[in-house]
Enzyme design. Sequence first.
Site, mmCIF file in Angstrom:
data_model
loop_
_atom_site.group_PDB
_atom_site.id
_atom_site.type_symbol
_atom_site.label_atom_id
_atom_site.label_comp_id
_atom_site.label_asym_id
_atom_site.label_seq_id
_atom_site.Cartn_x
_atom_site.Cartn_y
_atom_site.Cartn_z
ATOM 1 N N GLU A 67 45.766 54.823 8.963
ATOM 2 C CA GLU A 67 45.031 55.432 10.056
ATOM 3 C C GLU A 67 45.424 54.679 11.499
ATOM 4 O O GLU A 67 45.202 53.531 11.771
ATOM 5 C CB GLU A 67 43.609 54.845 9.933
ATOM 6 C CG GLU A 67 42.876 55.444 8.727
ATOM 7 C CD GLU A 67 41.335 55.247 8.524
ATOM 8 O OE1 GLU A 67 40.748 56.419 8.480
ATOM 9 O OE2 GLU A 67 40.560 54.391 9.044
ATOM 10 N N ASN B 155 34.182 58.396 5.010
ATOM 11 C CA ASN B 155 33.598 57.114 5.550
ATOM 12 C C ASN B 155 32.600 57.483 6.714
ATOM 13 O O ASN B 155 32.712 58.050 7.720
ATOM 14 C CB ASN B 155 34.993 56.448 6.284
ATOM 15 C CG ASN B 155 34.376 55.104 7.343
ATOM 16 O OD1 ASN B 155 33.314 54.672 6.978
ATOM 17 N ND2 ASN B 155 35.252 54.351 7.920
ATOM 18 N N TRP B 156 31.294 57.252 6.233
ATOM 19 C CA TRP B 156 30.202 57.711 7.240
ATOM 20 C C TRP B 156 29.917 56.673 8.358
ATOM 21 O O TRP B 156 29.194 56.964 9.296
ATOM 22 C CB TRP B 156 29.014 57.673 6.331
ATOM 23 C CG TRP B 156 28.682 58.807 5.226
ATOM 24 C CD1 TRP B 156 29.892 59.646 5.100
ATOM 25 C CD2 TRP B 156 27.815 59.259 4.461
ATOM 26 N NE1 TRP B 156 29.357 60.618 4.002
ATOM 27 C CE2 TRP B 156 28.216 60.532 3.698
ATOM 28 C CE3 TRP B 156 26.466 59.037 4.448
ATOM 29 C CZ2 TRP B 156 27.564 61.079 2.976
ATOM 30 C CZ3 TRP B 156 25.688 59.546 3.443
ATOM 31 C CH2 TRP B 156 26.189 60.497 2.704
ATOM 32 N N LYS B 157 30.784 55.580 8.183
ATOM 33 C CA LYS B 157 30.572 54.393 9.068
ATOM 34 C C LYS B 157 28.988 54.026 9.543
ATOM 35 O O LYS B 157 28.234 54.160 8.462
ATOM 36 C CB LYS B 157 31.189 55.012 10.408
ATOM 37 C CG LYS B 157 32.680 55.252 10.331
ATOM 38 C CD LYS B 157 33.496 55.438 11.510
ATOM 39 C CE LYS B 157 34.876 55.899 11.183
ATOM 40 N NZ LYS B 157 35.962 55.902 12.223
ATOM 41 N N GLU C 105 38.248 49.305 12.420
ATOM 42 C CA GLU C 105 37.035 48.780 13.209
ATOM 43 C C GLU C 105 36.509 47.342 12.813
ATOM 44 O O GLU C 105 36.036 46.839 13.835
ATOM 45 C CB GLU C 105 35.926 49.798 13.018
ATOM 46 C CG GLU C 105 36.446 51.133 13.865
ATOM 47 C CD GLU C 105 35.778 52.503 13.197
ATOM 48 O OE1 GLU C 105 34.744 52.580 12.257
ATOM 49 O OE2 GLU C 105 36.178 53.543 13.826
ATOM 50 N N GLY D 173 36.350 60.359 8.795
ATOM 51 C CA GLY D 173 35.213 59.904 9.193
ATOM 52 C C GLY D 173 34.420 60.820 9.993
ATOM 53 O O GLY D 173 33.462 61.446 8.979
ATOM 54 N N GLY D 174 34.294 61.302 11.149
ATOM 55 C CA GLY D 174 33.177 62.161 11.712
ATOM 56 C C GLY D 174 33.148 63.627 10.954
ATOM 57 O O GLY D 174 32.099 63.837 10.461
ATOM 58 N N SER E 110 40.970 61.626 12.797
ATOM 59 C CA SER E 110 40.654 62.926 13.249
ATOM 60 C C SER E 110 40.895 64.097 12.158
ATOM 61 O O SER E 110 41.324 65.236 12.549
ATOM 62 C CB SER E 110 41.251 63.232 14.729
ATOM 63 O OG SER E 110 40.955 62.413 15.534
ATOM 64 N N GLY F 24 38.926 59.177 15.707
ATOM 65 C CA GLY F 24 37.786 59.552 16.681
ATOM 66 C C GLY F 24 38.073 60.144 17.822
ATOM 67 O O GLY F 24 37.230 60.361 18.928
ATOM 68 N N HIS G 276 39.284 48.105 7.392
ATOM 69 C CA HIS G 276 39.297 49.193 8.207
ATOM 70 C C HIS G 276 39.516 48.649 9.642
ATOM 71 O O HIS G 276 39.216 47.669 10.274
ATOM 72 C CB HIS G 276 37.922 49.810 8.280
ATOM 73 C CG HIS G 276 37.927 51.315 8.989
ATOM 74 N ND1 HIS G 276 37.962 51.115 10.665
ATOM 75 C CD2 HIS G 276 37.954 52.474 8.481
ATOM 76 C CE1 HIS G 276 37.944 52.685 10.826
ATOM 77 N NE2 HIS G 276 38.049 53.339 9.903
#
Length: 248
Positions: free
Chosen positions: A165, A8-10, A97, A230-231, A209, A171, A95
């Site tokens: 999640e 997930n590149w967000k 977010e 993610g990251g 994470s 993150g 998600h």
Amino acid sequence: MPYLIAGNWKMNGTLASAEALAAELIATVRGAAAQAEVVLCPPAPLIPAVRAVTKGTAVAVGGQDCHTKEKGAHTGDVSPVLLAELGCRFVIVGHSERRADHGETDELVRAKAEAALKAGLTPIICVGETEAERERGETTTVIARQVTGSVPGGATAEKVVIAYEPVWAIGTGKTATTADIAAVHGQIATLFAAGRGGSDGLRILYGGSVKAANAKEILATNNVSGALVGGASLDAAEFSRIIESCPR
Ligand code: 13P
């Protein structure tokens, strides 16, 4: 079902950096891809560029969100039908977010998942408790409410993916213990099976994470069939090592 590793590149990347990252990923994951199904979810405007790079490879492309409708007066939203036309096979819905930033409810997430299914996409439906909910001992209640409310009733195990999640792990560098992950994933499998006669073939991803250093342990956990990253998905070498961490 093979393991699924989703990146997930967000809201990250430019046209140039997305093309470069996708190309680097194709080169690095070539061997690793046999171990798992891999999907990249770039920001919507970058989907065609990433798809152009990944077309003809084993790496799939997905959206990060979609609307409940196929088309219409919905400024700024993305149609699931358009995502499918652009070559997407997956779409993330619900998600945390989006639940937090856009007030998305379980009912809306479920409608998005239904729209995705109708468009031929596999929805990756996200659930997870906040830190405050966890501290109040409400994890089980929150997961039950979200899974029951967000996963379409008629959805079969092979057609949907559920991602657990924990919001506090996203993150932050914190991850749930493998015991906690196994317990929540087990609960999700049980909830899904209720009324459907089983959860065989259902993939339940863990997210929050996930990185190369912890992927092996997490992916070997009971009821974990992949990761939503993610990251670490923005780094080709790191992401490849996560894919390679899937149990053979
Ligand atoms: P991080 O891997 O950066 O914690 O993000 C997880 C996530 O939200 C993936 O959807």
